[in-house]
Design an enzyme around this catalytic site. Structure first.
Site, mmCIF file in Angstrom:
data_model
loop_
_atom_site.group_PDB
_atom_site.id
_atom_site.type_symbol
_atom_site.label_atom_id
_atom_site.label_comp_id
_atom_site.label_asym_id
_atom_site.label_seq_id
_atom_site.Cartn_x
_atom_site.Cartn_y
_atom_site.Cartn_z
ATOM 1 C CB CYS A 1 65.330 82.847 126.978
ATOM 2 S SG CYS A 1 65.897 84.554 126.901
ATOM 3 C CB CYS B 1 69.818 84.900 127.464
ATOM 4 S SG CYS B 1 68.489 85.631 128.446
#
Length: 78
Positions: free
Chosen positions: A12, A15
């Site tokens: 995501c 991340c």
């Protein structure tokens, strides 16, 4: 000896931001390190991570559930 840094998460935006900050910290400190992404949810759960993004350094989870600030990332690597 090179440090092994793992970014645990689904890939995501949070991340990706965590990975970017860890790379910047490695560059600024000029340390020998490899950065790997761990996106397998079963692997992440088996490591005891309840919230992503998470960061492991040499196999030890050092951050979970938040994006580190650059200074925090550098401290963890020193």
């Amino acid at each position: 000896m090179a440090k092994k840094i793992e970014i645990l998460g689904s890939g995501c935006p949070r991340c990706k931001q965590t990975e970017k900050i860890m790379k910047m910290a490695v560059e600024e400190l000029n340390i020998d390190a490899t950065i790997e992404k761990v996106q397998d949810i079963n692997e992440i759960i088996s490591r005891g991570v309840a919230a992503t993004p998470a960061v492991a350094i040499d196999g030890k989870i050092v951050i979970s559930g938040k994006i580190p600030k650059l200074e925090e990332a550098k401290k963890l690597l020193q």
